[in-house]
Design an enzyme around this catalytic site. Structure first.
Site, short mmCIF file in Angstrom:
data_model
loop_
_atom_site.label_atom_id
_atom_site.label_comp_id
_atom_site.label_asym_id
_atom_site.label_seq_id
_atom_site.Cartn_x
_atom_site.Cartn_y
_atom_site.Cartn_z
N TYR A 55 0.50 -1.56 0.12
CA TYR A 55 0.33 -0.10 0.02
C TYR A 55 0.69 0.88 0.19
CZ TYR A 55 -3.07 3.86 2.00
OH TYR A 55 -3.62 4.66 1.97
N HIS A 85 -4.65 16.09 -2.28
CA HIS A 85 -5.34 16.39 -1.76
C HIS A 85 -4.57 17.68 -1.03
CE1 HIS A 85 -5.10 12.00 -1.98
NE2 HIS A 85 -5.36 11.96 -0.30
N ASN A 198 -0.13 11.83 5.63
CA ASN A 198 0.24 11.04 6.88
C ASN A 198 0.56 11.42 7.99
OD1 ASN A 198 -2.08 8.70 7.16
ND2 ASN A 198 -1.07 7.72 5.41
N TYR A 282 -20.00 30.00 45.27
CA TYR A 282 -18.81 28.67 45.17
C TYR A 282 -17.35 29.50 44.46
CZ TYR A 282 -22.37 24.93 46.69
OH TYR A 282 -23.47 24.44 47.23
N ARG A 285 -14.95 29.65 46.81
CA ARG A 285 -15.08 28.56 47.91
C ARG A 285 -14.67 27.59 47.42
NH1 ARG A 285 -19.53 25.98 50.82
NH2 ARG A 285 -20.91 28.34 50.05
N PHE A 330 -1.96 6.93 12.25
CA PHE A 330 -2.13 8.32 12.01
C PHE A 330 -3.42 8.65 12.06
CE2 PHE A 330 -3.80 5.20 8.87
CZ PHE A 330 -5.54 5.30 8.63
N GLU A 414 -12.76 4.72 4.89
CA GLU A 414 -11.88 5.44 5.81
C GLU A 414 -12.83 6.04 6.99
OE1 GLU A 414 -9.19 8.84 4.87
OE2 GLU A 414 -8.39 6.46 3.39
#
Length: 505
Positions: A55, A85, A198, A282, A285, A330, A414
């Site tokens: 791959y 990309h 990646n 609060y 405190r 990744f 994915e």
């Protein structure tokens, strides 16, 4: 430069990453690391020239992982990857975060499991060392197959595309910058494109700034909270060591100890020892419990960040000529969850700070309404709390965890993604607002402090108050307060109060 950081060998931390990006130490490659990089690169080239299908080395990407790529087109495949990309949108991220991305990527690649050439790593180092930093749009990553889009933009200049800048504002076409410096675009080899894009460096680089800024806010929230406590003449009892020991969360113990130090030998405290007030609201405190819980969230982020900074996060991982393993290193989930947690922790720190500001304006316990004499004619600090409330509300609206969502991509290959890039950007926006909320409390707490004179507080708080008054005067009548809020914000960002507090023994 002393104490150079050795990429691929030394242990990287948030503080070291910040020192490298700010030029305080250099990052270098040792001969040992160079040999390791070249050895792994040669392994990948051998695989690319072989017949076995691996791959990203000789296949397509994502759902195209079963498509074989010819040996002649392997290089084109990698450059196509950077081009296809690069789909990011939105404003550019800051120059500092983009440079951090380069630094973090070099460290991961230099560990020698990514099959990338020494020549390519040295070109990235050229960008870091010469401060030519790429333009990276802030949106477009789902935080799973690495931060694909932002990393693709980050590395377009390696092949002569994209844009570069020295100041983070004026960007020039990368090819112009390369030509001006006698450099040519690089040709990518097998796996190099995927190794570049990646990874989780977009999420992690944001995480570095988140960690730095949030720790600063935690430290200053304790200081400012103590100053509010003094101005309000609140009780020190909730910070009692024996009390906190019965519910000993680490964050609460740390905060209570710090507040005890900030109140040590205070005349303010002594002046109302027998005042008859049973307990305070609060927001004062419960400072140890609320600030402490946010500190515990920070501890969790710190642990995960240190692991991520020293991880190999691309795919596949190449161990040797016989072992290239496909996995999910990744995936951004290990940082997405802690960053969403930090968003909630930062929002709550701002929420309780806003409540303390409100208390100071009520006109109780000897303080004038809205911290101003002749209130009515003067509105004083009334509207500063409106601003603080708006910021706190805005932060709450951003607390929905980005990591709770997942949208499948790449034809379902994915099918679960982290959205960690959104977690990271959102956490940083919340912290920017938190700094402003703390600045407003700082402004009001310093004003309240003045109404308790001639009493003296502790050495720490007196030193901090004196520094504030060097920059911001006591307000006697209505003025444009936004200018003083900005000065208070700069005090917060400078961390000067932290330095002063640390210097007082």
């Amino acid at each position: 430069m002393e104490n150079d950081f050795k990429y691929g060998q030394d242990h990287l931390t948030v503080n070291l990453a910040l020192k490298i990006v700010r030029g305080q130490i250099n990052g270098t490659l040792t001969e040992e690391t160079k040999i390791k990089i070249e050895r792994n690169y040669n392994v990948v080239q051998d695989i690319a020239n072989g017949e076995a299908l691996v791959y990203s080395i000789n296949t397509g990407f994502g759902s195209l992982c079963t498509t074989r790529i010819s040996k002649e087109e392997i290089g084109k495949l990698q450059s196509n990857l950077l081009k296809s990309h690069s789909v990011g949108v939105g404003s550019p991220i800051s120059k500092e975060i983009a440079k951090l991305m380069l630094i973090l990527k070099v460290h991961a690649l230099s560990m020698g499991y990514s099959g990338i050439s020494l020549n390519l790593i040295e070109r990235i180092l050229w960008h870091i060392n010469n401060d030519f930093i790429p333009l990276v749009p802030e949106q477009g990553s789902v935080g799973a197959s690495g931060d694909l889009a932002p990393l693709a933009h980050l590395f377009l200049p390696l092949i002569g595309l994209g844009f570069l800048s020295k100041d983070g504002t004026n960007y020039k076409p990368a090819i112009e910058v390369l030509n001006q410096n006698g450099l040519k675009p690089l040709e990518l080899h097998a796996k190099e494109g995927l190794a570049l894009i990646n990874g989780t460096q977009f999420i992690t680089a944001h995480g570095v700034i988140v960690a730095e800024k949030f720790f600063s806010c935690l430290e200053q929230a304790d200081l400012i909270g103590a100053m509010t406590l003094e101005g309000y003449l609140a009780s020190p009892q909730p910070f009692n060591e024996r009390l906190i020991a019965l519910r000993p969360h680490d964050g609460a113990k740390t905060v209570a100890k710090r507040i005890r130090k900030f109140l040590k030998n205070s005349q303010f405290v002594e002046s109302h020892a027998d005042c008859g007030r049973v307990q305070d609201p609060y927001s004062i405190r419960c400072i140890p419990q609320v600030h402490g819980a946010s500190r515990d969230a920070f501890s969790h982020l710190s642990e995960k960040m240190e692991c991520e900074l020293n991880s190999v996060t691309d795919n596949p991982i190449v161990f040797d000529e016989n072992t290239a393993i496909n996995g999910g290193n990744f995936h951004g989930q290990p940082l997405a969850l802690p960053l969403d947690y930090i968003s909630l922790a930062a929002s709550e720190l701002g929420n309780i700070s806003d409540r303390r500001t409100y208390l100071l304006l009520e006109g109780k316990w000897g303080l004038p309404p809205y911290l101003i004499q002749e209130s009515g004619l003067n509105s004083g600090f009334m509207i500063t709390q409106y601003c603080s409330a708006a910021l706190a509300s805005e932060n709450k609206s951003m607390c929905f965890p980005a990591s709770a969502d997942s949208i499948p991509t790449s034809m379902g290959q994915e099918d679960h993604v982290s959205m960690g890039s959104i977690s990271a950007r959102k956490a940083l926006r919340i912290i920017y607002n938190l700094e402003k909320i703390l600045a407003i409390e700082l402004l009001c707490a310093a004003q309240a402090f003045d109404f308790r004179r001639p009493l003296k507080s502790s050495a720490t708080l007196e030193a901090c108050h004196a520094y504030i008054r060097q920059n911001i005067p006591h307000i006697n009548e209505d003025v444009v307060l936004s200018e003083y809020i900005e000065i208070a914000l700069e005090i917060i960002k400078s961390k000067e109060l932290i330095k002063i507090a640390n210097e007082v023994k």
